[in-house]
Design a protein around this motif. Structure first.
Motif: not given
Length: 327
Positions: A64-76
């Protein structure tokens, strides 16, 4: 004979050798490079990158790959900090923040495992959704959420020290150790390797493939939240514009550069550490030499391109991977 050479000299060893070579060159070229403060600064600067690389490792091992990683980090994390600023108890805010991050990661996994959406598209869409939803409904009115001094003990994670070592380095090392033991010595960890190596064989071997896929992305979300906490407490703020930066590409860079196969099933925590150290040494040296940030990005982009080409040669995509649309 070729296979013997492949075993004796692999990408990880080459990258480690380059790291040592760069370290020696910079030690002679740059007067302050070997200063203890600079070495600690180097390690501290890549601690969060390495942690995010571990989150990416878990999903890449399972094809897989997770391109939402940074957005998840920042918003949460930004939401967590804002809740504390508004008077919500720290324990409650942390529970809400990590819960949001875990749910976002699990939704990624469910979309990929059950709706069979390719990871590239599922996580790209989820990252865009997280950022848009977070800015519109969770942390409205600001790009930067500042950490209040009243947040308490958690500030030590970003600003404290342990035996003279900055806590971000300690937390990153602890995360790497936990990830190592999880992937090597637990059944879910071994199942992730099995799914990445051959998903059809994993199903025949009675492995619950879909729950394992969902687990990968949930773990990625949890690691992203921890990395975000370190980021926010280190600089006492979380800038949500980090989502628009090159950070996600840097995360992919350290994973691929260290020798983790994008075709799945090949790689380890050690690969991520090696890739992170090379980028850390390179960026630290270029920063001391006062090389412009845009030039540094060009250098990193070229390294990423070379690393992806090398990965395609060393770990070629098989027919099954191509049909799934995975990277």
């Amino acid at each position: 004979m070729a296979s013997r050479h492949t075993r004796l000299i692999n990408q990880e060893q080459i990258v480690f050798g380059l790291t040592v070579l760069l370290f020696v060159i910079f030690s002679f070229m740059l007067p302050n490079f070997l200063a203890s403060n600079n070495i600690l600064s180097l390690l501290r600067s890549v601690a969060v990158l390495g942690m995010l690389g571990l989150g990416m490792l878990v999903v890449v091992l399972g094809r897989g790959i997770d391109l939402s990683l940074v957005a998840n980090m920042a918003i949460s994390v930004a939401w967590t900090v804002q809740l504390v600023s508004r008077g919500v108890p720290l324990s409650v805010a942390l529970t809400i923040g990590i819960g949001f991050s875990l749910v976002a990661g699990l939704i990624n996994g469910l979309l990929i495992a059950y709706a069979e959406i390719p990871p590239l598209f599922a996580t790209l869409a989820m990252g865009t959704f997280i950022y848009g939803f977070g800015r519109a409904h969770l942390i409205t009115g600001t790009d930067v959420v500042y950490v209040p001094q009243t947040i308490g003990w958690i500030l030590e994670l970003g600003q404290g020290t342990f035996l003279g070592i900055p806590m971000p380095i300690v937390v990153a090392a602890a995360t790497a150790l936990i990830a190592y033991f999880f992937l090597r010595y637990t059944k879910p960890g071994r199942f992730i390797f099995a799914v990445g190596d051959n998903i059809a064989a994993a199903r025949i071997g009675a492995i619950a493939v879909r729950p394992i896929l969902a687990l990968q992305y949930g773990l990625s979300g949890a690691i992203a939240f921890l990395a975000g906490v370190i980021t926010a407490t280190s600089v006492q703020a979380m800038n949500t514009r980090i989502v628009d930066s090159n950070l996600i590409y840097d995360v992919i860079l350290v994973v691929v550069l260290g020798g983790v196969g994008l075709s799945g099933g090949k790689g380890s925590v050690r690969n991520v550490i090696v890739g992170t150290l090379l980028i850390g040494v390179l960026l630290n040296g270029m920063t001391i030499m006062d090389i412009q940030y845009t030039v540094q990005n060009v250098v990193k982009s070229l390294i990423l391109l070379v690393a992806i080409v090398a990965d395609s040669v060393i770990n070629p995509r098989d027919e099954q991977t191509g049909q799934q649309g995975d990277i």
